[in-house]
Design an enzyme around this catalytic site. Structure first.
Site, PDB file in Angstrom:
ATOM      1  N   SER B  46      31.906 -28.506 -46.360  1.00 13.49           N
ATOM      2  CA  SER B  46      33.069 -28.057 -47.114  1.00 13.49           C
ATOM      3  C   SER B  46      32.911 -26.561 -47.319  1.00 13.49           C
ATOM      4  CB  SER B  46      33.131 -28.789 -48.450  1.00 13.49           C
ATOM      5  OG  SER B  46      34.379 -28.541 -49.056  1.00 13.49           O
ATOM      6  N   GLU B  47      33.959 -25.783 -46.974  1.00 12.88           N
ATOM      7  CA  GLU B  47      33.767 -24.328 -46.887  1.00 12.88           C
ATOM      8  C   GLU B  47      33.527 -23.658 -48.238  1.00 12.88           C
ATOM      9  OE1 GLU B  47      36.476 -25.946 -45.782  1.00 12.88           O
ATOM     10  OE2 GLU B  47      38.337 -24.892 -46.293  1.00 12.88           O
ATOM     11  N   ASN B  48      33.698 -24.393 -49.343  1.00  8.75           N
ATOM     12  CA  ASN B  48      33.364 -23.789 -50.637  1.00  8.75           C
ATOM     13  C   ASN B  48      31.861 -23.850 -50.913  1.00  8.75           C
ATOM     14  OD1 ASN B  48      33.843 -26.632 -50.869  1.00  8.75           O
ATOM     15  ND2 ASN B  48      33.702 -26.417 -53.077  1.00  8.75           N
ATOM     16  N   SER B  88      28.528 -19.954 -45.973  1.00 16.44           N
ATOM     17  CA  SER B  88      29.379 -21.048 -45.500  1.00 16.44           C
ATOM     18  C   SER B  88      30.187 -20.620 -44.269  1.00 16.44           C
ATOM     19  CB  SER B  88      30.332 -21.474 -46.623  1.00 16.44           C
ATOM     20  OG  SER B  88      31.196 -22.479 -46.168  1.00 16.44           O
TER      21      SER B  88
END
Lengths: 232, 218
Positions: B46-48, B88
């Site tokens: 998840s890019e967060n 990320s």
């Protein structure tokens, strides 16, 4: 070196009208709640705010929008906010939308002394308009410049009096990058401990990047999308 | 019969390979995590700042500090890790993520994708979509074949502002699996009971149809 300040009001000393601020967080996760409330209280205006998102109505940066203290937002995604939409459509609010990875890297670059870098993100889109283009390894890239701020305001889980920070889970997000990119970086933490208490092996943000640290109060930690499953 | 959203997710799940790191977008792509084929081990990014995302938490166990890119509360699985947003996107830009699945408003026959902005309507921002599509080697778009007005979303050229150029390799809709090769959509599979004629009539872009088009096996 003792970086501790007495309270949030002292921590934000020196923030003036027209300044550029970075504020950590992704959605409402890992945002400096205490500092945002204090910024509303201090009432400084014409602020440029660099933050991945713009809060929601009534919480986070949404509060600074309601009090009309923000002149310009630099973000990657600004959904979930009616007041934001109203101000943007009426032209009261300037908005600069940046791909999320480029935003993160621009903050990192600002803190790391790298003035600009090439990235493939946004090539061929309106994000690339007016930017230098160059091909590496057969692939087109655009030049993105570093971001810095007069003040970076970050939120951490634990911090020590020397300014070392540890974040929790996905509340880390933009906080370590912005901590590097502020001329003055303010950290609000859930738990402030004496230097020497935290394991140096576990530090995420070394204290060199932090000028002021204080223990925040009454973190609400609002959840934007509460998704759960039932126990069988 | 045309697939529902779950059917699209199930078909995309068949594309997963053992050992892959996968980024799933919001909407139909998120559902893919529920249909990982047996014997396949993947990890979701998840890019967060989360690798090793698990299912939603049990009621009462939500943690405000643990969310996905859609701001939903999540859990992590054994072997998970957390990192900052620059790291990320280093994973994404540096092509350490093997598959990206995301939704789209339009896809063109040369692989352009538009999914972030409708002129005249509120602009919410591109989030991480531009970084993802510019760098991922393997991008699958999950979307409906037509928009709400009944117009094809598989076009000669995109009409909406672009998210990325020449990046989409595969599209899975409620009607078909299509690959994009050399400036054309290639019909690979059709949904069970869906005719080739229907797919042809609902695809505006150049569509190459082989003599035999197998049905999806779901």
């Amino acid at each position: 070196m003792d970086k501790v300040v007495a309270n949030v009001s002292v921590a934000l000393d020196g923030i003036e009208d027209g300044m550029t601020l970075m504020l950590g967080g992704f959605g409402l996760c890992g945002i400096p709640e205490n500092s945002i409330l204090e910024l509303v209280k201090k009432g400084k205006k014409n602020l440029t705010c660099i933050s991945n998102n713009a809060g929601v109505d009534g919480f986070g940066l949404g509060l600074l929008l309601e009090s009309k203290q923000i002149k310009k937002m630099i973000s990657s995604y600004v959904g979930e906010n009616d007041e934001f939409e109203r101000q943007m459509l009426s032209g009261e609010l300037e908005v600069d939308l940046i791909p999320q990875g480029s935003l993160a890297e621009r903050c990192r670059a600002g803190g790391a002394g790298i003035p600009a870098f090439y990235t493939p993100a946004g090539f061929g889109t309106e994000v690339a308009e007016g930017k230098e283009m160059r091909t590496y390894n057969g692939k087109p890239h655009i030049l993105e410049t570093a971001l810095t701020a007069d003040f970076a305001i970050v939120k951490a889980w634990k911090g020590d009096t020397a300014g070392n920070l540890i974040y929790k889970a996905s509340a880390r997000n933009f906080n370590p990058l912005m901590a590097m990119a502020g001329k003055i970086t303010i950290a609000e933490v859930e738990e402030l401990v004496p230097a020497g208490t935290l394991d140096p092996n576990q530090i995420h943000t070394p204290g060199i990047f932090v000028q002021r640290i204080f223990q925040g109060k009454a973190f609400e930690k609002r959840i934007e999308q509460r998704t759960v499953r039932k126990k069988d | 019969m045309a697939l529902d959203k779950i059917g699209i997710a199930k078909r995309i799940a068949q594309e997963l390979r053992n050992g892959w790191y996968v980024n799933l977008g919001i909407g139909i792509p998120t559902l893919v995590a529920n249909y990982i084929p047996e014997g396949i081990e993947v990890e979701f990014q998840s890019e967060n700042g989360v690798l090793g995302m698990g299912p939603f938490p049990f009621e009462g166990e939500e943690d405000a500090d643990l969310i996905n890119a859609g701001k939903q509360t999540i859990t992590t699985l054994p072997g998970a890790s957390f990192f900052d947003s620059a790291e990320s996107f280093a994973m994404i830009r540096g092509q350490h993520v093997q598959l990206t699945v995301l939704g789209a408003m339009e896809v063109s026959q040369n692989g352009d994708i538009a999914n972030w902005k409708i002129p005249g309507k509120m602009v919410k921002g591109m989030g991480g979509a531009m970084d993802l599509v510019a760098s991922a080697d393997n991008i699958i778009v999950a979307m409906m074949h037509s928009n709400k007005a009944g117009e094809s979303k598989l076009l000669i050229n995109c009409t909406l502002p672009l998210t990325g150029v020449g990046c989409v390799k595969k599209v899975v809709t409620e009607l078909a699996v299509l690959e994009i090769i050399d400036g054309a959509f290639h019909l690979i599979e059709r949904a069970p009971g869906v005719s080739v004629e229907e797919i042809v009539s609902k695809t505006e872009g150049l569509l190459i149809v082989p003599e035999f088009v197998p049905e999806m096996q779901l």
